[in-house]
Motif scaffolding. Structure first.
Motif, short mmCIF file in Angstrom:
data_model
loop_
_atom_site.label_atom_id
_atom_site.label_comp_id
_atom_site.label_asym_id
_atom_site.label_seq_id
_atom_site.Cartn_x
_atom_site.Cartn_y
_atom_site.Cartn_z
N LYS A 62 0.83 -1.22 0.00
CA LYS A 62 0.00 0.00 0.00
C LYS A 62 0.86 1.27 0.00
CE LYS A 62 -3.89 -2.08 2.40
NZ LYS A 62 -4.66 -2.13 3.64
N GLU A 63 2.09 1.14 0.44
CA GLU A 63 2.99 2.28 0.54
C GLU A 63 3.92 2.41 -0.68
OE1 GLU A 63 3.86 2.84 5.17
OE2 GLU A 63 4.35 0.83 4.43
N MET A 64 3.54 1.77 -1.76
CA MET A 64 4.35 1.79 -2.98
C MET A 64 4.55 3.22 -3.50
SD MET A 64 3.78 -0.48 -6.32
CE MET A 64 4.80 -0.32 -7.74
N GLY A 65 3.55 4.05 -3.36
CA GLY A 65 3.65 5.45 -3.81
C GLY A 65 4.78 6.20 -3.14
N VAL B 234 10.33 8.57 -3.93
CA VAL B 234 11.74 8.68 -3.59
C VAL B 234 12.61 8.17 -4.74
CG1 VAL B 234 13.55 7.80 -2.05
CG2 VAL B 234 11.35 8.51 -1.11
N LEU B 235 12.16 7.10 -5.38
CA LEU B 235 12.97 6.38 -6.36
C LEU B 235 13.00 7.01 -7.76
CD1 LEU B 235 14.62 3.80 -6.81
CD2 LEU B 235 12.48 2.62 -7.30
N MET B 236 11.86 7.48 -8.23
CA MET B 236 11.78 7.90 -9.63
C MET B 236 12.74 9.03 -10.01
SD MET B 236 10.15 5.65 -11.08
CE MET B 236 10.10 6.27 -12.74
N ALA C 219 16.22 3.84 -16.39
CA ALA C 219 15.72 2.48 -16.19
C ALA C 219 14.29 2.40 -16.70
CB ALA C 219 15.77 2.10 -14.71
N ASP C 220 13.92 1.23 -17.17
CA ASP C 220 12.57 0.99 -17.65
C ASP C 220 11.60 1.01 -16.48
OD1 ASP C 220 10.43 0.23 -19.31
OD2 ASP C 220 10.82 -1.89 -18.94
N VAL D 239 11.30 -1.21 -12.84
CA VAL D 239 11.33 -0.56 -11.52
C VAL D 239 10.08 -0.94 -10.74
CG1 VAL D 239 11.30 1.65 -10.32
CG2 VAL D 239 12.77 1.36 -12.31
N ASN D 240 8.92 -0.83 -11.38
CA ASN D 240 7.64 -1.15 -10.74
C ASN D 240 7.63 -2.60 -10.25
OD1 ASN D 240 4.90 -1.72 -10.21
ND2 ASN D 240 4.26 -0.11 -11.61
#
Length: 150
Positions: free
Chosen positions: A118-121, A126-128, A135-136, A140-141
């Motif tokens: 649920k905290e993927m956002g 932070v990552l993008m 990176a594709d 990443v997803n």
């Protein structure tokens, strides 16, 4: 030299190369047209980062098309798209390996203190900025989902 200037110079060189530069010329013209369309829509000049975004989007569209053409057994079109991707990749920064992406994902998960899918956002926020254009997004997803589902 900005990325747009580099595209213009490469387009001129492809015109001079005639036969050997036909594919490269058509791909560069198409990218420049898409950049111009985005500039017209946004009513401003694009920065190098925004131009990278347009080029990345073009690569992604071609990769998605390759999947569909492979399913439809249109290998002639797949080969052409792969050549176009090869031309476009010269304008993107060096791509990260899967191992490097995994390391960055681990750091982003630790930094965002995410523990569930649920905290993927939070993790992606932070990552993008760290992987944009390098990176594709699908890779990443997938890696983020995998790490958060453990």
């Amino acid at each position: 030299m900005s990325l747009k200037e580099r595209l213009t110079e490469d387009m001129k060189q492809a015109m001079k190369d005639k036969e050997s530069g036909k594919l490269r010329l058509s791909v560069i013209r198409m990218v420049r047209a898409n950049i111009k369309n985005v500039e017209i829509d946004s009513k401003q000049e694009l920065s190098d980062d925004e131009v990278l975004g347009v080029v990345s989007k073009e690569v992604k569209m071609r990769r998605d098309s390759i999947e569909e053409f492979t399913k439809g057994n249109r290998l002639d079109l797949v080969e052409n798209l792969e050549q176009e991707i090869e031309v476009l990749m010269k304008y993107l920064p060096e791509q990260l390996s899967e191992t490097e992406v995994r390391t960055l994902v681990e750091q982003a998960v630790a930094e965002s203190k995410a523990v569930s899918p649920k905290e993927m956002g939070k993790v992606m926020a932070v990552l993008m900025p760290k992987v944009k254009g390098r990176a594709d997004g699908k890779l990443v997803n997938t890696i983020v989902r995998e790490m958060l589902n453990q």
